[in-house]
Design a protein around this motif. Structure first.
Motif, short mmCIF file in Angstrom:
data_model
loop_
_atom_site.label_atom_id
_atom_site.label_comp_id
_atom_site.label_asym_id
_atom_site.label_seq_id
_atom_site.Cartn_x
_atom_site.Cartn_y
_atom_site.Cartn_z
N LYS A 147 -3.33 11.56 1.69
CA LYS A 147 -3.48 12.82 2.44
C LYS A 147 -4.18 12.58 3.77
N VAL A 148 -5.21 11.74 3.74
CA VAL A 148 -5.93 11.42 4.98
C VAL A 148 -5.00 10.69 5.95
N SER A 149 -4.20 9.77 5.44
CA SER A 149 -3.29 9.03 6.32
C SER A 149 -2.30 9.96 7.01
N MET A 150 -1.95 11.06 6.34
CA MET A 150 -1.01 12.01 6.92
C MET A 150 -1.62 12.82 8.07
N LEU A 151 -2.94 12.76 8.21
CA LEU A 151 -3.59 13.43 9.34
C LEU A 151 -3.45 12.61 10.62
N SER A 152 -3.02 11.37 10.47
CA SER A 152 -2.92 10.48 11.62
C SER A 152 -1.75 10.87 12.53
N PRO A 153 -1.97 10.83 13.83
CA PRO A 153 -0.86 11.12 14.76
C PRO A 153 0.14 9.97 14.85
N VAL A 154 -0.20 8.82 14.26
CA VAL A 154 0.70 7.66 14.35
C VAL A 154 1.24 7.24 12.99
N VAL A 155 1.04 8.06 11.96
CA VAL A 155 1.44 7.65 10.61
C VAL A 155 2.95 7.43 10.51
N HIS A 156 3.72 8.26 11.20
CA HIS A 156 5.18 8.10 11.15
C HIS A 156 5.59 6.74 11.71
N LYS A 157 4.93 6.36 12.79
CA LYS A 157 5.22 5.07 13.41
C LYS A 157 4.78 3.92 12.51
N LEU A 194 -13.22 18.89 4.75
CA LEU A 194 -14.05 18.67 5.94
C LEU A 194 -13.37 17.70 6.90
N ILE A 195 -12.82 16.63 6.34
CA ILE A 195 -12.19 15.60 7.18
C ILE A 195 -11.02 16.18 7.97
N LYS A 196 -10.20 16.99 7.31
CA LYS A 196 -8.99 17.48 7.98
C LYS A 196 -9.29 18.52 9.06
N SER A 197 -10.53 19.02 9.10
CA SER A 197 -10.89 20.01 10.12
C SER A 197 -11.55 19.36 11.34
N VAL A 198 -11.67 18.03 11.32
CA VAL A 198 -12.35 17.31 12.40
C VAL A 198 -11.33 16.41 13.11
N ASP A 199 -11.65 16.01 14.31
CA ASP A 199 -10.78 15.13 15.09
C ASP A 199 -10.47 13.86 14.30
N PRO A 200 -9.20 13.61 13.96
CA PRO A 200 -8.86 12.42 13.15
C PRO A 200 -9.16 11.10 13.85
N ASN A 201 -9.26 11.12 15.16
CA ASN A 201 -9.54 9.88 15.88
C ASN A 201 -10.93 9.33 15.56
N LEU A 202 -11.83 10.19 15.06
CA LEU A 202 -13.16 9.71 14.68
C LEU A 202 -13.09 8.75 13.51
N LEU A 203 -12.02 8.85 12.71
CA LEU A 203 -11.80 7.91 11.60
C LEU A 203 -10.84 6.80 12.00
#
Length: 220
Positions: free
Chosen positions: A161-171, A117-126
């Motif tokens: 896995k959740v952290s990998m959904l972040s657009p800034v995880v690489h940074k 469910l989490i990965k199908s929603v906008d990650p910015n909400l978390l």
């Protein structure tokens, strides 16, 4: 139902341009009546959809059956009806409740459903666009990964896995954790960086364990 509503609107536009005035008004009135009924039904179903979603978001304190069934219903709603009710979006409070359920539920099957469910929603909400939040998730996951309890290590895996959904995880990995692995594929680079970090932490943990082991052997 929504398609029929759109078709009625198209038909009215067509009638206005191609039908005689006597017939036109009668047909337009009937079409307008149908459209109003359809719109009312669509709004009713939308409200029911929204209400059902709210009902299915439960806390980790709920019974196992309720947690499992609620997550199953939410996934079915996503798969079958999300496209029909795109205007019914998730909010931060709802997604945080699902995230907490993923963390605290002691059954891996429920953790998996919550993550899906989490990965199908906008990650910015978390707040996954916030570097400090992502860094905190990764650090807590690493600490949990050192636990001897299997459920803790499973939780750690889902947190990563959740952290990998972040657009800034690489940074985050480069800035906060000193990982500088270069890779063309960002996703693969992130996975590799996390593996290297976990291996480094594991070596530290094993080193400490062996140190205490030898001390105990000497004392005995």
């Amino acid at each position: 139902m929504r398609r029929q509503y759109v078709q009625e609107k198209k038909m009215r536009n067509h009638i206005k341009n191609h039908t005689s005035s006597e017939i036109k008004q009668e047909v337009l009135d009937e079409s307008h009546r149908i459209s109003c009924n359809l719109e009312s039904d669509i709004n009713m179903y939308r409200d029911k959809f929204q209400s059902l979603r709210c009902m299915c978001i439960c806390s980790p304190d709920a019974t196992y059956n309720r947690r499992r069934c609620s997550l199953q219903i939410l996934l079915l709603m996503r798969d079958l009806l999300d496209d029909e009710f795109k205007q019914v979006t998730w909010n931060a409070e709802q997604l945080e409740a699902i995230f907490n359920l993923m963390l605290l539920d002691t059954y891996e099957g429920n953790k998996l459903m919550a993550f899906n469910l989490i990965k199908s929603v906008d990650p910015n909400l978390l707040q996954l666009n916030n570097e400090s939040c992502v860094n905190e998730i990764i650090m807590v996951a690493i600490e949990l990964g050192n636990s001897l309890r299997p459920i803790d290590t499973i939780t750690a895996a889902y947190m990563l896995k959740v952290s990998m959904l972040s657009p800034v995880v690489h940074k985050v990995l480069e800035t906060h954790l000193g990982s500088m692995t270069q890779f063309e594929d960002i996703k693969e680079a992130t996975v590799l960086q996390l593996i290297l970090i976990l291996l480094k932490k594991l070596k530290v943990f094993v080193s400490i364990y062996m140190k205490y082991y030898f001390i105990l052997r000497i004392n005995t």
